[in-house]
Scaffold this motif. Structure first.
Motif, PDB file in Angstrom:
ATOM      1  N   ARG A  23      13.842  66.613  46.479  1.00 60.91           N
ATOM      2  CA  ARG A  23      13.115  67.841  46.815  1.00 60.91           C
ATOM      3  C   ARG A  23      11.606  67.598  46.846  1.00 60.91           C
ATOM      4  O   ARG A  23      10.915  68.041  47.775  1.00 60.91           O
ATOM      5  CB  ARG A  23      13.447  68.955  45.829  1.00 60.91           C
ATOM      6  CG  ARG A  23      14.822  69.578  46.082  1.00 60.91           C
ATOM      7  CD  ARG A  23      14.981  70.873  45.321  1.00 60.91           C
ATOM      8  NE  ARG A  23      16.003  71.720  45.943  1.00 60.91           N
ATOM      9  CZ  ARG A  23      16.191  72.987  45.651  1.00 60.91           C
ATOM     10  NH1 ARG A  23      15.433  73.580  44.752  1.00 60.91           N
ATOM     11  NH2 ARG A  23      17.131  73.688  46.261  1.00 60.91           N
ATOM     12  N   THR A  26      10.609  65.187  49.950  1.00 58.35           N
ATOM     13  CA  THR A  26      10.657  65.823  51.261  1.00 58.35           C
ATOM     14  C   THR A  26       9.617  66.944  51.372  1.00 58.35           C
ATOM     15  O   THR A  26       9.014  67.134  52.432  1.00 58.35           O
ATOM     16  CB  THR A  26      12.062  66.391  51.545  1.00 58.35           C
ATOM     17  OG1 THR A  26      12.460  67.268  50.471  1.00 58.35           O
ATOM     18  CG2 THR A  26      13.079  65.266  51.658  1.00 58.35           C
ATOM     19  N   VAL A  72      11.193  64.073  59.056  1.00 60.65           N
ATOM     20  CA  VAL A  72      10.827  64.839  57.867  1.00 60.65           C
ATOM     21  C   VAL A  72      11.611  66.143  57.773  1.00 60.65           C
ATOM     22  O   VAL A  72      12.143  66.485  56.712  1.00 60.65           O
ATOM     23  CB  VAL A  72       9.315  65.128  57.838  1.00 60.65           C
ATOM     24  CG1 VAL A  72       8.959  66.043  56.670  1.00 60.65           C
ATOM     25  CG2 VAL A  72       8.526  63.834  57.738  1.00 60.65           C
ATOM     26  N   PRO A  75      15.581  65.657  56.525  1.00 58.25           N
ATOM     27  CA  PRO A  75      15.814  65.498  55.083  1.00 58.25           C
ATOM     28  C   PRO A  75      15.277  66.663  54.259  1.00 58.25           C
ATOM     29  O   PRO A  75      15.793  66.947  53.173  1.00 58.25           O
ATOM     30  CB  PRO A  75      15.100  64.186  54.741  1.00 58.25           C
ATOM     31  CG  PRO A  75      14.141  63.954  55.851  1.00 58.25           C
ATOM     32  CD  PRO A  75      14.757  64.558  57.065  1.00 58.25           C
ATOM     33  N   LEU A  76      14.244  67.340  54.759  1.00 59.97           N
ATOM     34  CA  LEU A  76      13.732  68.525  54.059  1.00 59.97           C
ATOM     35  C   LEU A  76      14.817  69.587  53.975  1.00 59.97           C
ATOM     36  O   LEU A  76      15.044  70.180  52.909  1.00 59.97           O
ATOM     37  CB  LEU A  76      12.508  69.070  54.797  1.00 59.97           C
ATOM     38  CG  LEU A  76      11.863  70.331  54.210  1.00 59.97           C
ATOM     39  CD1 LEU A  76      11.154  70.015  52.906  1.00 59.97           C
ATOM     40  CD2 LEU A  76      10.867  70.944  55.209  1.00 59.97           C
TER      41      LEU A  76
END
Length: 241
Positions: A23, A26, A72, A75-76
């Motif tokens: 967490r 990301t 980005v 995976p965020l």
């Protein structure tokens, strides 16, 4: 990306518990991308378009829609899902940067710091399981944000995003505001657990940087001091500036 462009937040990720690292990593990578998008061009409209990409991606995530493949954003979403919703407030705050205009009012700058660093730190704390004192987070983020902003002021000024009019006294007053915020946090930190320390980390030498600006000195922090600060976070959980 973080190791090269944002070593303080990379250190925060590495100091976090394993369950929290996806967490934080990301989130901080997205913050970096959003900040870059806001100043990618000298043309405000282009910057606004780049920020709108992120606004649209976050809006979709909140609805449970996976973003298009992105190094980005993908995976965020995997790490946060719809809980990433508060990040939209950071995108909105960065729209001020997209204009590439100086700050004529100190209150406007403080609102900007709160909107950027404040929203980011609040979400990072949530990512580390902390839903405690919002005032502590606000004050810590204000001090950290001012230290970071003043620490690279020459670069910011070169982009026409500094202060107007500019004076040593105005810079010193902002540094004093940051130091006062850190001092106020000291009276609130008793209930903060070790797990949330990486999310609240002010950055290497944040207090020393503010003191230097206040005193009209160089805000540069030595490599030794930077490394010591990051090591103290990892080993002892020291997060204040």
């Amino acid at each position: 990306m973080l190791r090269e462009a944002d070593p303080d937040r990379f250190a925060s990720v590495m100091a976090a518990e394993a369950r929290d690292r996806p967490r934080l990593a990301t989130l901080y990578a997205a913050n970096l991308e959003i900040a870059r998008a806001a100043v990618a061009s000298k043309e405000p409209l282009i910057n606004e378009m780049r920020l709108q990409f992120w606004a649209d991606q976050i809006a979709g995530m909140v609805k449970g829609e996976a973003p298009a493949a992105h190094e980005v954003a993908t995976p965020l979403y995997e790490a946060w899902g719809s809980e990433i919703a508060p990040l939209s407030a950071l995108v909105d705050a960065r729209r001020r940067d997209a204009l590439r205009e100086p700050f004529r009012d100190d209150a406007e700058l403080l609102d900007h710091i709160d909107g950027c660093t404040g929203n980011l730190m609040s979400l990072a704390a949530l990512g580390c399981g902390y839903d405690g004192d919002a005032e502590l987070i606000r004050l810590q983020a204000r001090g950290a944000g001012l230290a970071a902003w003043l620490g690279v002021y020459d670069r910011i000024r070169a982009m026409n995003m500094g202060l107007f009019p500019e004076s040593p006294a105005r810079l010193a007053a902002l540094a004093e505001t940051g130091l006062a915020a850190f001092d106020a946090v000291r009276g609130l930190r008793s209930g903060v657990g070790r797990r949330v320390a990486p999310a609240l980390y002010a950055g290497a030498g944040a207090r020393a940087r503010l003191m230097a600006v206040r005193d009209g000195k160089s805000a540069d922090i030595s490599i030794f001091r930077q490394n010591f600060s990051r090591l103290s976070l990892a080993l002892l959980g020291r997060w204040q500036g």
